[in-house]
Design a protein around this motif. Structure first.
Motif, PDB file in Angstrom:
ATOM      1  N   PRO A 235      58.082  57.414 -43.895  1.00  0.00           N
ATOM      2  CA  PRO A 235      56.930  56.507 -43.963  1.00  0.00           C
ATOM      3  C   PRO A 235      57.265  55.121 -43.424  1.00  0.00           C
ATOM      4  O   PRO A 235      58.358  54.595 -43.652  1.00  0.00           O
ATOM      5  CB  PRO A 235      56.616  56.449 -45.466  1.00  0.00           C
ATOM      6  CG  PRO A 235      57.193  57.709 -46.021  1.00  0.00           C
ATOM      7  CD  PRO A 235      58.418  57.988 -45.218  1.00  0.00           C
ATOM      8  N   VAL A 236      56.308  54.548 -42.703  1.00  0.00           N
ATOM      9  CA  VAL A 236      56.479  53.214 -42.145  1.00  0.00           C
ATOM     10  C   VAL A 236      55.135  52.489 -42.232  1.00  0.00           C
ATOM     11  O   VAL A 236      54.091  53.060 -41.949  1.00  0.00           O
ATOM     12  CB  VAL A 236      56.990  53.274 -40.684  1.00  0.00           C
ATOM     13  CG1 VAL A 236      56.046  54.068 -39.803  1.00  0.00           C
ATOM     14  CG2 VAL A 236      57.203  51.882 -40.113  1.00  0.00           C
ATOM     15  N   MET A 237      55.180  51.238 -42.661  1.00  0.00           N
ATOM     16  CA  MET A 237      53.978  50.421 -42.764  1.00  0.00           C
ATOM     17  C   MET A 237      53.887  49.515 -41.540  1.00  0.00           C
ATOM     18  O   MET A 237      54.908  49.101 -40.980  1.00  0.00           O
ATOM     19  CB  MET A 237      54.001  49.587 -44.043  1.00  0.00           C
ATOM     20  CG  MET A 237      54.186  50.399 -45.316  1.00  0.00           C
ATOM     21  SD  MET A 237      52.871  51.613 -45.577  1.00  0.00           S
ATOM     22  CE  MET A 237      51.477  50.516 -45.853  1.00  0.00           C
ATOM     23  N   ASN A 238      52.673  49.196 -41.126  1.00  0.00           N
ATOM     24  CA  ASN A 238      52.511  48.326 -39.970  1.00  0.00           C
ATOM     25  C   ASN A 238      51.276  47.449 -40.129  1.00  0.00           C
ATOM     26  O   ASN A 238      50.332  47.802 -40.840  1.00  0.00           O
ATOM     27  CB  ASN A 238      52.426  49.148 -38.678  1.00  0.00           C
ATOM     28  CG  ASN A 238      51.169  49.997 -38.612  1.00  0.00           C
ATOM     29  OD1 ASN A 238      50.116  49.533 -38.195  1.00  0.00           O
ATOM     30  ND2 ASN A 238      51.261  51.262 -39.042  1.00  0.00           N
ATOM     31  N   ALA A 239      51.301  46.323 -39.469  1.00  0.00           N
ATOM     32  CA  ALA A 239      50.160  45.410 -39.423  1.00  0.00           C
ATOM     33  C   ALA A 239      50.254  44.631 -38.124  1.00  0.00           C
ATOM     34  O   ALA A 239      51.346  44.476 -37.544  1.00  0.00           O
ATOM     35  CB  ALA A 239      50.150  44.468 -40.618  1.00  0.00           C
ATOM     36  N   GLY A 240      49.123  44.156 -37.648  1.00  0.00           N
ATOM     37  CA  GLY A 240      49.177  43.445 -36.382  1.00  0.00           C
ATOM     38  C   GLY A 240      47.854  42.826 -35.993  1.00  0.00           C
ATOM     39  O   GLY A 240      46.856  42.881 -36.730  1.00  0.00           O
ATOM     40  N   ALA A 241      47.858  42.242 -34.820  1.00  0.00           N
ATOM     41  CA  ALA A 241      46.669  41.646 -34.225  1.00  0.00           C
ATOM     42  C   ALA A 241      46.565  42.119 -32.788  1.00  0.00           C
ATOM     43  O   ALA A 241      47.588  42.382 -32.130  1.00  0.00           O
ATOM     44  CB  ALA A 241      46.739  40.119 -34.277  1.00  0.00           C
ATOM     45  N   ALA A 242      45.350  42.254 -32.304  1.00  0.00           N
ATOM     46  CA  ALA A 242      45.114  42.739 -30.946  1.00  0.00           C
ATOM     47  C   ALA A 242      44.128  41.818 -30.244  1.00  0.00           C
ATOM     48  O   ALA A 242      43.294  41.169 -30.874  1.00  0.00           O
ATOM     49  CB  ALA A 242      44.584  44.171 -30.964  1.00  0.00           C
ATOM     50  N   LEU A 243      44.245  41.802 -28.922  1.00  0.00           N
ATOM     51  CA  LEU A 243      43.328  41.034 -28.090  1.00  0.00           C
ATOM     52  C   LEU A 243      42.869  41.936 -26.957  1.00  0.00           C
ATOM     53  O   LEU A 243      43.681  42.395 -26.149  1.00  0.00           O
ATOM     54  CB  LEU A 243      43.999  39.784 -27.532  1.00  0.00           C
ATOM     55  CG  LEU A 243      43.082  38.837 -26.738  1.00  0.00           C
ATOM     56  CD1 LEU A 243      42.041  38.218 -27.666  1.00  0.00           C
ATOM     57  CD2 LEU A 243      43.903  37.745 -26.065  1.00  0.00           C
ATOM     58  N   GLN A 244      41.570  42.208 -26.932  1.00  0.00           N
ATOM     59  CA  GLN A 244      40.997  43.060 -25.897  1.00  0.00           C
ATOM     60  C   GLN A 244      40.306  42.196 -24.851  1.00  0.00           C
ATOM     61  O   GLN A 244      39.571  41.265 -25.183  1.00  0.00           O
ATOM     62  CB  GLN A 244      40.002  44.042 -26.506  1.00  0.00           C
ATOM     63  CG  GLN A 244      39.437  45.043 -25.514  1.00  0.00           C
ATOM     64  CD  GLN A 244      38.663  46.153 -26.191  1.00  0.00           C
ATOM     65  OE1 GLN A 244      39.116  47.272 -26.312  1.00  0.00           O
ATOM     66  NE2 GLN A 244      37.460  45.833 -26.645  1.00  0.00           N
ATOM     67  N   ILE A 245      40.577  42.501 -23.583  1.00  0.00           N
ATOM     68  CA  ILE A 245      39.958  41.772 -22.474  1.00  0.00           C
ATOM     69  C   ILE A 245      38.911  42.680 -21.849  1.00  0.00           C
ATOM     70  O   ILE A 245      39.231  43.723 -21.277  1.00  0.00           O
ATOM     71  CB  ILE A 245      41.005  41.356 -21.432  1.00  0.00           C
ATOM     72  CG1 ILE A 245      42.125  40.545 -22.093  1.00  0.00           C
ATOM     73  CG2 ILE A 245      40.352  40.534 -20.323  1.00  0.00           C
ATOM     74  CD1 ILE A 245      43.262  40.208 -21.151  1.00  0.00           C
ATOM     75  N   GLN A 246      37.667  42.267 -21.935  1.00  0.00           N
ATOM     76  CA  GLN A 246      36.550  43.059 -21.427  1.00  0.00           C
ATOM     77  C   GLN A 246      36.066  42.478 -20.102  1.00  0.00           C
ATOM     78  O   GLN A 246      36.255  41.300 -19.815  1.00  0.00           O
ATOM     79  CB  GLN A 246      35.410  43.073 -22.439  1.00  0.00           C
ATOM     80  CG  GLN A 246      34.357  44.133 -22.177  1.00  0.00           C
ATOM     81  CD  GLN A 246      33.305  44.151 -23.274  1.00  0.00           C
ATOM     82  OE1 GLN A 246      32.960  43.117 -23.827  1.00  0.00           O
ATOM     83  NE2 GLN A 246      32.793  45.327 -23.575  1.00  0.00           N
TER      84      GLN A 246
END
Length: 425
Positions: A235-246
């Protein structure tokens, strides 16, 4: 089996695309019948290649979708400016009718066709009719070698626009692209026709949009230390932020670019030996463990033979996938999938663990920088005018690039599920 996750994601993406394709958004527009009547309604926005072969039209939300081929209507136009007209062209030696994108109407009208394997351009004048400027790329073989043929569109333009010698220099400097061709045809029209303005059917490309989101989730991760130790799925936990360019790709508004910054944490895991004949030495605290597949027995407090060990790796990783994504949006739902490269930076690990094979070579148990790839399928639910909740399934594969000795080719693969909040819709 290392790439089985990518294969599964690709197949699932294909299925989602087929199921959701019919739900693409309709946009305001109209069709022009063969008798030049105009019928207003909604047109389905599709890729350039599909747009040249068929028109999907709906008079209102309550009406069924009508399909028109190029020989059934004169053309159609979106409210945002894209305009397609029916013309007969030559395709692989056969006459066919296609919807050509009308770029500019004047004394020299310009049309564009995206045929899939190449972009094609046409010029139409009253004297010469519709002439194709572009040519398929040809490889010429002769006694002196092999080379590509020289494009002949500039010679065609010099002939077709010969009644306006003032633009000869402009022709020689004009590349075969929409904006330069519109500019050239516009200048030609202004010089040869002073009493009537030409009409530019502007390709109104939308401005780039930066769309942020945050997410967190759960996954399982497997580590492979070259030809030595291998872990169970952990098991591994993850968190993050993303930026989508449209709107990065004007001709394919469904395609976006997304970059992420993700942090993950892996703790307790089980490590085993992959080699039947060699014991892998790993030091936990002050105890030496000989991990093997043959026997397990206690020799002394500092020397123990085991089938496996269960260390707390305390591995913290930062991952930066960059994905090219394809999205299909309806009124409340959006489906998508993406693929792209990824860098992994392993920033912390348990200092009380010493896997001799790797620490002697890299100075640490797990190499600090890894390269790899990421795959993603997702579904989003609209929650407000400018927000949505998204469910993601990801597959991440990273490895140590550049080491020729397979004993040190570290790699890992991760399956993740994430819940994401998008600050956009």
């Amino acid at each position: 089996m290392k790439y089985s996750g990518f294969l599964a994601l690709t197949m699932l993406s294909f299925i989602l695309t087929i199921e959701a394709h019919a739900q693409e958004r309709f946009r305001k527009g109209y069709v022009i019948t063969g008798s030049n009547d105009t019928i207003f309604g909604y047109l389905q926005y599709r890729g350039s290649k599909t747009s040249s072969q068929i028109c999907h039209f709906r008079r209102s939300d309550d009406h069924p979708v009508e399909k028109f081929n190029p020989h059934e209507i004169s053309g159609y136009r979106f409210e945002d400016g894209k305009y397609f007209v029916s013309r007969k062209i030559n395709d692989h030696g056969e006459p066919v009718e296609r919807f050509l994108e009308f770029l500019i109407k004047g004394k020299a009208s310009v049309y564009f066709l995206e045929s899939g394997d190449a972009s094609r351009y046409f010029l139409e004048t009253e004297r010469d009719g519709l002439i194709e400027l572009s040519e398929p790329e040809k490889i010429i073989h002769n006694d002196s070698g092999t080379y590509y043929n020289i494009p002949k569109y500039k010679g065609k333009l010099l002939y077709l626009l010969a009644d306006c010698p003032e633009i000869r220099d402009d022709i020689t400097q004009t590349p075969l692209r929409p904006k330069p061709m519109i500019k050239l045809a516009n200048k030609y029209h202004d010089l040869v026709c002073t009493d009537e303005a030409c009409t530019v059917f502007e390709r109104r490309y939308k401005k780039l949009k930066l769309q942020p989101s945050v997410y967190a989730g759960y996954g399982i991760k497997k580590l492979k230390f070259g030809s030595g130790l291998i872990s169970d799925y952990t098991p591994v936990m993850n968190a993050g932020a993303a930026l989508q360019i449209q709107n990065l790709f004007p001709n394919s508004e469904n395609i976006t670019l997304e970059t992420c910054l993700q942090i993950s944490r892996l703790n307790q895991t089980t490590l085993k030996s992959q080699n039947q004949n060699i014991s892998e030495i790993i030091i936990l605290g002050n105890k030496w463990y000989y991990v093997n597949n043959r026997e397990a027995y206690y020799v002394s407090d500092n020397y123990i033979k085991v089938f496996s060990v269960n260390p707390d790796l305390k591995l913290t990783s930062i991952q930066t996938p960059v994905l090219i994504k394809y999205n299909i949006k309806s009124s409340r739902l959006q489906y998508g999938f993406g693929l792209g490269p990824m860098f992994t930076f392993n920033v912390t690990e348990n200092k009380d663990i010493d896997y001799k094979l790797f620490t002697d070579r890299f100075g640490r148990n797990i190499p600090g920088t890894l390269f790899g790839g990421a795959g993603n399928v997702n579904i989003s639910l609209r929650t407000g005018p400018k927000s949505s909740i998204q469910f993601n399934c990801n597959y991440l594969l990273d490895f140590l690039a550049g080491d020729v000795n397979k004993a040190y080719r570290f790699s890992s693969q991760t399956f993740q599920v994430n819940l994401r909040y998008n600050f956009y819709w």
